[in-house]
Design a protein around this motif. Structure first.
Motif, short mmCIF file in Angstrom:
data_model
loop_
_atom_site.label_atom_id
_atom_site.label_comp_id
_atom_site.label_asym_id
_atom_site.label_seq_id
_atom_site.Cartn_x
_atom_site.Cartn_y
_atom_site.Cartn_z
N GLU A 196 0.84 -1.20 0.00
CA GLU A 196 0.00 0.00 0.00
C GLU A 196 0.88 1.24 0.00
N LEU A 197 0.68 2.09 -1.00
CA LEU A 197 1.31 3.41 -1.00
C LEU A 197 0.25 4.40 -0.55
N GLU A 198 0.47 5.00 0.62
CA GLU A 198 -0.54 5.87 1.22
C GLU A 198 -0.03 7.30 1.31
N VAL A 199 -0.84 8.23 0.81
CA VAL A 199 -0.56 9.65 0.97
C VAL A 199 -1.53 10.20 2.02
N PHE A 200 -0.97 10.87 3.04
CA PHE A 200 -1.80 11.42 4.11
C PHE A 200 -1.13 12.70 4.61
N VAL A 201 -1.81 13.82 4.43
CA VAL A 201 -1.29 15.12 4.85
C VAL A 201 -1.87 15.45 6.22
N ASN A 202 -0.98 15.64 7.22
CA ASN A 202 -1.43 15.97 8.58
C ASN A 202 -0.82 17.30 9.01
N ARG A 203 -0.87 17.58 10.30
CA ARG A 203 -0.41 18.88 10.81
C ARG A 203 1.06 19.13 10.52
N SER A 204 1.87 18.08 10.49
CA SER A 204 3.32 18.26 10.30
C SER A 204 3.69 18.58 8.86
N THR A 205 2.82 18.27 7.92
CA THR A 205 3.17 18.48 6.50
C THR A 205 2.27 19.48 5.79
N ALA A 206 1.14 19.86 6.41
CA ALA A 206 0.16 20.69 5.71
C ALA A 206 0.69 22.08 5.39
N THR A 207 1.42 22.70 6.32
CA THR A 207 1.83 24.10 6.13
C THR A 207 2.68 24.28 4.89
N GLN A 208 3.68 23.43 4.71
CA GLN A 208 4.56 23.55 3.54
C GLN A 208 3.82 23.28 2.23
N LEU A 209 2.86 22.35 2.26
CA LEU A 209 2.09 22.05 1.06
C LEU A 209 1.07 23.16 0.77
N ASN A 210 0.46 23.71 1.83
CA ASN A 210 -0.49 24.82 1.63
C ASN A 210 0.18 26.00 0.94
N SER A 211 1.41 26.31 1.35
CA SER A 211 2.11 27.48 0.82
C SER A 211 2.72 27.23 -0.55
N GLY A 212 2.73 25.98 -0.99
CA GLY A 212 3.35 25.65 -2.27
C GLY A 212 4.85 25.49 -2.18
N CYS A 213 5.41 25.58 -0.96
CA CYS A 213 6.86 25.40 -0.79
C CYS A 213 7.27 23.96 -1.04
N GLN A 214 6.34 23.03 -0.86
CA GLN A 214 6.58 21.63 -1.20
C GLN A 214 5.44 21.12 -2.07
#
Length: 687
Positions: A423-441
């Motif tokens: 299983e390859l699982e993608v899950f965005v939580n509190r530790s990863t959301a900020t960088q993804l929200n800003s487009g930095c990642q």
């Protein structure tokens, strides 16, 4: 199982496959019991429950719920009731045998105790215990489960004691609790190279507890009449547990025939049905189920003579077939495996093929899992093993929002012609959301699958992430008058905040967009906070157990989408789901409402009202506005405490760790100081 050196993994796998050659099944008697004690101290002997059978059982597994209902137990997981009930259990065990305590595990009021006859103790190994809270925000331990897993001779057994969501209408919430417990309950193994074990990866699973499933569609008098006639068959047709197979909850589990009257709810100290104002409909809340082979239930009953609680204890005596090792046959099988491996070794280089090399996850959202399946097929001539390995200068084999399960199979052989699903699982939580929200990642990564004694295979993982207000800074949200998903990602990405009042640009092409954005005065507070608080103020000020009863996951997803897209205009879902969404929003802020820079000053001023107010006056404007808005809302809730059952201590305990988040791990003293600080703004009498 012993370690065999360099080829341990190969031998272990072959031994497991050949287990029937060197084991036989021997029956042992298990006593399994459950008792919701309603926060009471033990007032009577437990012998009628624990020692009712003529012959002493080989193992005892006893689960308790609502061990302590005090706020101290709920918030600090500390209670004197544990030792009191432990003593009562020890004195209630069967007098004709001597028992050894193997393990005790407790989460607030949910406790599981495991005893074994002393002559069997040496055959118990690999004992692990875990807990899962499913209360508000998926953490609080007022609801959830505790579990113990162990190996008895050559059988792996898992015992789960759960307390699921209450109230007749919370049927789906109970189902969600079960699924969450199964997903989150993971046991570590003694060998750190081995993956964790889930509940269902055991030969036998015993599931007990206050499952809280009710009798529905019948009025209380109808239920009592059927009980008086002992017409349990008719009553079973209205039992919510009978609906479970359709929902794939407790799938594969078995429950014995219920030939005893419902175990809830009685007037404490009596056998009388509930005579309180609520007059609860009687129900079989307290259940015992099992999953696995070679299990025969000998008895399944309640124990009406015990009157301490508003529940009656339930027991099941089971005869369980356990795999026992024949040492001579084991040695013979082991030697044969070693000889075969000697012939096979170094004959061929292992080889596999992958079902796909590129995976794209579409429209990834905050706190919403997406899973794709990668199949590894052994197309070589010899067994093989694999693992995902770290890339150069990276701390893990994958980005933190991605997991592969299993990520390594160095303990299991993939035989020629066989395949394994990963299983390859993608899950965005509190530790990863900020960088993804800003487009930095971005959702981009490359996995390297390394074949032991073979080559490396590369798997590309990409996706598009939909930005969310969850995990976005307060000052950024105050600049966005439109829902975050209506803003161009480039615009959000180029909003770089040097401090909490200055915005500058790195890309000239966006000057016009940002200038248009900045011509309007920033919002006083983020519109998302206003929407949630306004909804609760208008609809939930008198809601019973607000901020303490969890919501539903699917309703949270609808609320998140509404906040992120602006549609629909009003928030969907129950009041409990909106309340939990608000708490989660505050928990995942990259900078808490009371900024990290002022955290220590909050602790220092926690005993002084005037100094506490001064610290808040030093906050950046949008943070100060949010703090004042939220505390004003909480004071409004306290005006309705007769209905919502909230008080200053409960609100301070729930909101202090969210509004005054520590930049480091808190000790108990710090936690109390943050609560004291917040109380100054909730209780006018503290002035």
């Amino acid at each position: 199982m012993p370690q065999f050196g360099l080829r341990d993994n190969l031998i272990r796998c072959e031994l497991l496959k050949s287990e029937e050659l060197y084991t036989y099944v021997k029956n042992f008697r298990f006593f399994v019991g459950t008792y919701n004690v309603n926060g009471q101290a033990p007032k009577e002997s437990l012998r009628p429950w624990l020692s009712y059978s003529p012959d002493p059982p080989d193992l005892y597994c006893m689960g308790f719920q609502e061990l302590d209902l005090s706020k101290e137990a709920f918030f600090f997981n500390d209670t004197p009731k544990e030792s009191e009930w432990m003593r009562a259990v020890s004195e209630g065990l069967h007098p004709d045998a001597k028992y050894a305590l193997v393990k005790l595990v407790r989460l607030v009021g949910i406790m599981l105790i495991f005893y074994v006859k002393k002559e069997h103790a040496s055959f118990i190994s690999e004992v692990e215990a875990e807990t899962v809270g499913t209360g508000i925000m998926g953490r609080m331990g007022n609801k959830g489960a505790v579990a113990i897993r162990f190996r008895f001779h050559n059988s792996d057994i898992c015992v789960v004691n759960s307390h699921l969501a209450a109230h007749i209408e919370e049927y789906e919430r109970r189902n969600q609790d079960f699924r969450e417990i199964c997903t989150r309950m993971q046991f570590r193994q003694g060998d750190s190279s081995l993956p964790t074990l889930s509940i269902m990866k055991h030969n036998i699973v015993l599931w007990l507890g206050d499952l809280n499933y009710r009798i529905s569609e019948l009025e209380v008098d109808e239920v009592k009449n059927l009980i008086a006639k002992k017409d349990f068959e008719t009553l079973h047709r209205y039992d919510q547990v009978n609906l479970l197979p359709k929902k794939a909850v407790f799938k594969g589990f078995v429950e014995g025939e219920i030939a005893f009257q419902p175990t809830y709810k009685y007037d404490t100290g009596s056998d009388q049905w509930d005579t309180s104002e609520k007059c609860r409909v009687p129900a079989w809340c307290d259940r015992i189920l099992w999953k696995g082979k070679n299990v025969q239930q000998l008895t399944y009953q309640s124990h009406m003579t015990l009157k301490t609680s508003d529940h009656k204890p339930v027991s099941s005596l089971m005869e369980v077939g356990i795999k026992v090792v024949n040492e001579d046959l084991y040695k013979k099988t082991f030697e044969e495996i070693v000889r075969n491996l000697d012939k096979m070794e170094n004959e061929c280089i292992p080889s596999v093929s992958l079902s796909m090399r590129e995976f794209h996850f579409r429209d990834v959202k905050f706190m919403q899992r997406q899973v794709e399946m990668l199949t590894v097929f052994n197309d070589g001539q010899v067994p093989c093993q694999f693992e995902f390995i770290q890339k150069l200068d990276e701390p893990s084999y994958c980005k933190p929002w991605l997991t592969a399960n299993p990520c390594k199979e160095l303990h299991v052989l993939l035989c020629p012609g066989s395949r394994m699903d990963i299983e390859l699982e993608v899950f965005v939580n509190r530790s990863t959301a900020t960088q993804l929200n800003s487009g930095c990642q971005q959702i981009e990564d490359i996995l390297v699958l390394h074949l032991d004694r073979g080559k490396d295979y590369f798997v590309s993982v990409t996706g598009n992430y939909l930005p969310s207000c969850f995990g976005t800074a307060l000052h950024t949200l105050c600049l966005l008058r439109e829902p975050i998903q209506e803003m161009p990602l480039e615009t959000i990405k180029e909003l770089v905040i040097t401090d909490l009042s200055v915005v500058y640009l790195k890309a000239k092409i966006l000057v016009e967009d940002i200038n248009n954005l900045m011509t309007e005065k920033p919002l006083d507070i983020p519109k998302e906070i206003w929407m949630m608080v306004d909804h609760l103020y208008r609809n939930a000020s008198k809601q019973e157990d607000l901020m303490q009863q969890p919501g539903l996951r699917n309703e949270f997803e609808e609320i998140r989408d509404c906040l992120d897209t602006g549609t629909p205009d009003s928030l969907p879902g129950s009041n409990h789901s909106v309340a939990e969404a608000l708490l989660l929003f505050l928990e995942v802020l990259p900078e808490p409402v009371v900024t990290y820079s002022l955290y220590q000053q909050c602790l220092d001023s926690s005993s002084n009202h005037a100094l506490s107010k001064k610290v808040i006056s030093m906050l950046p404007q949008c943070h100060k506005n949010v703090f004042n808005y939220l505390t004003a809302f909480l004071r409004e809730l306290l005006k309705n405490s007769a209905h919502n059952h909230l008080d200053v201590n409960i609100l301070a305990t729930i909101f202090a760790p969210l509004l005054l988040r520590s930049p480091r791990k808190q000790d108990l003293g710090e936690k109390r100081k943050t609560q004291d600080f917040l109380r100054h703004f909730l209780d006018p009498d503290l002035k």
